[in-house]
Write a protein that holds these residues in place. Structure first.
Motif, short mmCIF file in Angstrom:
data_model
loop_
_atom_site.label_atom_id
_atom_site.label_comp_id
_atom_site.label_asym_id
_atom_site.label_seq_id
_atom_site.Cartn_x
_atom_site.Cartn_y
_atom_site.Cartn_z
N ARG A 9 41.20 43.77 36.65
CA ARG A 9 40.30 44.88 37.03
C ARG A 9 38.82 44.53 36.90
NH1 ARG A 9 43.04 46.75 32.64
NH2 ARG A 9 44.15 48.29 33.89
N THR A 10 38.48 43.66 35.95
CA THR A 10 37.07 43.33 35.77
C THR A 10 36.54 42.39 36.85
OG1 THR A 10 37.62 41.49 34.30
CG2 THR A 10 37.22 43.64 33.27
N ALA B 80 46.13 44.99 38.47
CA ALA B 80 45.46 45.76 37.42
C ALA B 80 44.92 44.88 36.29
CB ALA B 80 46.41 46.80 36.85
N LEU C 127 46.22 46.95 44.96
CA LEU C 127 45.29 46.97 43.83
C LEU C 127 46.02 47.20 42.51
CD1 LEU C 127 42.23 48.99 45.14
CD2 LEU C 127 42.19 46.67 44.22
N ASP D 34 35.93 44.73 42.42
CA ASP D 34 35.17 45.96 42.58
C ASP D 34 35.10 46.40 44.04
OD1 ASP D 34 33.47 44.09 43.61
OD2 ASP D 34 31.68 44.85 42.60
#
Length: 221
Positions: A115-116, A112, A108, A119
């Motif tokens: 990130r949007t 980075a 993860l 989830d």
């Protein structure tokens, strides 16, 4: 101003623009620069931008992208608008049961910048079929040494992950999204292999009145 920004930063700005403004900007920009900007956008946002262009304009941009990227976007464009396949992002983070939570967090961390778009983590078996969809919160509170399989075993008590197929209408996907109280749904093929993820904001974009759809608040009522 766009020429002053790095392509990735410019693409982030374009993703926040109103569709009509983005459409005009791509038409006014030099084709090489417009293609570079669309290429740097997230897959689902790039597809939305390309759909708003005329066929010849769309092909002009795709022809100026690397072959692999253009082919990927063409496959997404082949899904009908208004379906889960047509709105999904193909940016997925997957994990295997034998991996530790620490290992997955490292994967993860390497994503980075996206990130949007991320989830949850799709846990798959050796054949690539979906086992579980683990929310980032569950991953965050798990012990570092815990195996992914232990976490998915605990999550199994809440039922199987909610998924949709590429041809699922977005209105139906919205119903499932609300009923499951999640922020995204995995899109899987007929064999249960993840193809992409449809995010809550993509559902909202489709249902908002300026896109010619139902208002989300009215949909919930």
């Amino acid at each position: 101003m766009l020429h002053m920004l790095e392509p990735a930063a410019a693409a982030d700005a374009l993703e926040e623009m109103e569709p009509a403004e983005l459409e005009n900007l791509l038409r006014e920009a030099e084709p090489e620069h417009a293609a570079q900007l669309v290429e740097a956008m997230e897959p689902d946002e790039a597809v939305d931008a390309l759909r708003d262009l005329h066929d010849d304009e769309r092909e002009r941009l795709l022809d100026r992208m690397p072959t692999a990227r253009a082919g990927h976007l063409r496959r997404l464009l082949a899904y009908p608008e208004g379906t889960a396949g047509g709105a999904m992002t193909t940016l997925l983070v997957t994990a295997r049961s034998e991996q530790s939570i620490t290992e997955v967090r490292a994967v993860l961390a390497a994503q980075a910048e996206h990130r949007t778009e991320i989830d949850a983590i799709a846990v798959v078996d050796d054949d690539g079929r979906l086992v579980a969809d683990v929310a980032l919160f569950d991953l965050a509170v798990a012990e570092d040494a815990t195996k992914v399989g232990e976490l998915t075993g605990w999550l199994a008590q809440f039922g199987p992950p909610v998924t949709v197929h590429p041809d699922t209408r977005l209105s139906e996907a919205a119903e499932q999204l609300v009923a499951a109280r999640v922020s995204s749904l995995l899109v899987v093929d007929d064999t249960g292999r993840p193809l992409g993820r449809i995010l809550a904001d993509d559902v909202l974009d489709t249902l908002l009145p300026e896109r010619g759809r139902l208002h989300f608040r009215r949909f919930l009522q």
